[in-house]
Design an enzyme around this catalytic site. Sequence first.
Site, mmCIF file in Angstrom:
data_model
loop_
_atom_site.group_PDB
_atom_site.id
_atom_site.type_symbol
_atom_site.label_atom_id
_atom_site.label_comp_id
_atom_site.label_asym_id
_atom_site.label_seq_id
_atom_site.Cartn_x
_atom_site.Cartn_y
_atom_site.Cartn_z
ATOM 1 N N THR A 15 0.828 -1.210 0.000
ATOM 2 C CA THR A 15 0.000 0.000 0.000
ATOM 3 C C THR A 15 0.861 1.258 0.000
ATOM 4 O O THR A 15 0.473 2.292 -0.540
ATOM 5 C CB THR A 15 -0.914 -0.013 1.248
ATOM 6 O OG1 THR A 15 -1.831 -1.081 1.098
ATOM 7 C CG2 THR A 15 -1.674 1.281 1.421
ATOM 8 N N TYR A 29 -7.857 0.481 -3.698
ATOM 9 C CA TYR A 29 -6.736 0.994 -4.499
ATOM 10 C C TYR A 29 -5.908 -0.187 -4.994
ATOM 11 O O TYR A 29 -6.150 -1.337 -4.637
ATOM 12 C CB TYR A 29 -5.866 1.909 -3.635
ATOM 13 C CG TYR A 29 -5.397 1.208 -2.390
ATOM 14 C CD1 TYR A 29 -4.244 0.436 -2.394
ATOM 15 C CD2 TYR A 29 -6.144 1.270 -1.211
ATOM 16 C CE1 TYR A 29 -3.835 -0.251 -1.275
ATOM 17 C CE2 TYR A 29 -5.742 0.587 -0.071
ATOM 18 C CZ TYR A 29 -4.592 -0.181 -0.116
ATOM 19 O OH TYR A 29 -4.201 -0.876 0.992
ATOM 20 N N SER A 62 1.367 -7.537 -0.851
ATOM 21 C CA SER A 62 2.075 -8.549 -0.056
ATOM 22 C C SER A 62 1.257 -9.806 0.206
ATOM 23 O O SER A 62 1.795 -10.796 0.698
ATOM 24 C CB SER A 62 2.608 -7.963 1.247
ATOM 25 O OG SER A 62 1.599 -7.854 2.218
ATOM 26 N N THR A 95 1.676 -4.256 4.251
ATOM 27 C CA THR A 95 1.537 -4.528 5.691
ATOM 28 C C THR A 95 0.907 -5.892 5.983
ATOM 29 O O THR A 95 1.070 -6.425 7.073
ATOM 30 C CB THR A 95 0.683 -3.443 6.381
ATOM 31 O OG1 THR A 95 -0.639 -3.466 5.842
ATOM 32 C CG2 THR A 95 1.305 -2.071 6.230
ATOM 33 N N ASP A 96 0.189 -6.457 4.988
ATOM 34 C CA ASP A 96 -0.570 -7.683 5.284
ATOM 35 C C ASP A 96 0.311 -8.852 5.718
ATOM 36 O O ASP A 96 -0.066 -9.624 6.585
ATOM 37 C CB ASP A 96 -1.413 -8.090 4.068
ATOM 38 C CG ASP A 96 -2.594 -7.147 3.866
ATOM 39 O OD1 ASP A 96 -2.822 -6.288 4.748
ATOM 40 O OD2 ASP A 96 -3.291 -7.266 2.838
ATOM 41 N N LYS A 168 0.084 -7.641 12.835
ATOM 42 C CA LYS A 168 -0.899 -6.656 12.370
ATOM 43 C C LYS A 168 -2.212 -6.927 13.092
ATOM 44 O O LYS A 168 -2.748 -8.024 12.984
ATOM 45 C CB LYS A 168 -1.056 -6.752 10.850
ATOM 46 C CG LYS A 168 -1.977 -5.686 10.276
ATOM 47 C CD LYS A 168 -1.957 -5.680 8.749
ATOM 48 C CE LYS A 168 -2.953 -4.652 8.230
ATOM 49 N NZ LYS A 168 -2.975 -4.564 6.764
ATOM 50 N N GLU A 310 2.245 -34.817 28.672
ATOM 51 C CA GLU A 310 1.593 -35.840 27.851
ATOM 52 C C GLU A 310 1.569 -35.416 26.379
ATOM 53 O O GLU A 310 1.838 -36.209 25.484
ATOM 54 C CB GLU A 310 0.167 -36.074 28.355
ATOM 55 C CG GLU A 310 -0.542 -37.090 27.487
ATOM 56 C CD GLU A 310 -1.843 -37.589 28.057
ATOM 57 O OE1 GLU A 310 -2.098 -37.373 29.246
ATOM 58 O OE2 GLU A 310 -2.596 -38.189 27.268
#
Length: 353
Positions: A15, A29, A62, A95-96, A168, A310
């Site tokens: 972005t 966008y 991304s 950013t993703d 994020k 366990e």
Amino acid sequence: MARKPNVHIIATGGTIAGRADSASATVGYKAGELTLEQLMASVPGLDKLANLTGEQLCNIDSKDMQEDVWLKLARCVEKAAARDDVDGIVITHGTDTMEETAYFLQLVLKTEKPVVLTGAMRPATAISADGPMNIWQSAQVAADASAKGRGVLVVMNGQIDAAEKVTKINVNALQAFQSPGFGPVGRIVDENIFWQNCGVAHTERRNKCSGSGTTGNAGNMFSNSKLIFPLDNLTQLPKVRLIYGYVGGDDDIFVKAALQDGAKGLVYAACGNGSVPEKLMGVLREAVTSGVPVVIATRCGGGVVVLSEEMTEKNGFIASGPLNPQKAKILLQLALTKTKDVKEIQGIFKIGK
Ligand code: SIN
């Protein structure tokens, strides 16, 4: 007069390089449109802060980041870091999946030079786009000697977070990144960088932490930072699949499909602290027995997954510790490049060592 530092910028898209039809648009966008040169030109005075070099590695949203691009990026960073005329590196990124790229780099890079990822929540064409300030502050951190040896960092909205812990947490807000339970490792106010919370990594992290008084225990929580998996001849990461826990998600179709598809490891994002539904236990145990390690993480977004004896000794499951599921997947992938032995992988994930 102080020497002007040298910062190398690697652009990958996101972005921060996004373009919308309208200046008021913050969704809808296209990410990865502006070039590195356009990004650099959007930050007034950047060339006064540092001598700049850069390269465009890719220009993608991304969500489309791939592991082979990670390998290229890591080699690119290592090459830049080896240069005498580079003091620090900034990577612009969507950013993703930024937290995943940051953590991957954290685990494979050997350099002590600052490596800083940044992005933006608003496209470059938006009113009050956050990208230019984020680039400025990232370059500021990358150029600062105090950022050396702190591992891979994420700088967004005046906040510095460590690659292992950052995630994020908001899809709209400018303050989209947090490190739940740990907090940021630093903050930037104008020309000042304030380090806090043991913002150090690699082998130095614990030394710096033990000297910091209030945050000594955090050194243990970050112990995974000591792990480095050198890239060497690595060309591909083993296939590891992530299975998400939820009410009604206790049938075994996804686990079976992942195994049939050749998964070499699994991460189960449990609803709580490693709580695996009874109906899934059988198939996950079978996976371990057949040589496919299973890491139990949590979808909770905070806390440290600790499993009963366990679960670890009898069933051979691996606790993700403080890593969220997507980061546990990366650590398991890299661990699998070294060993298939469950005990050894348990050791790699173990916190407090
Ligand atoms: C992306 O991750 O490339 C798009 C979203 C963003 O950068 O905020």
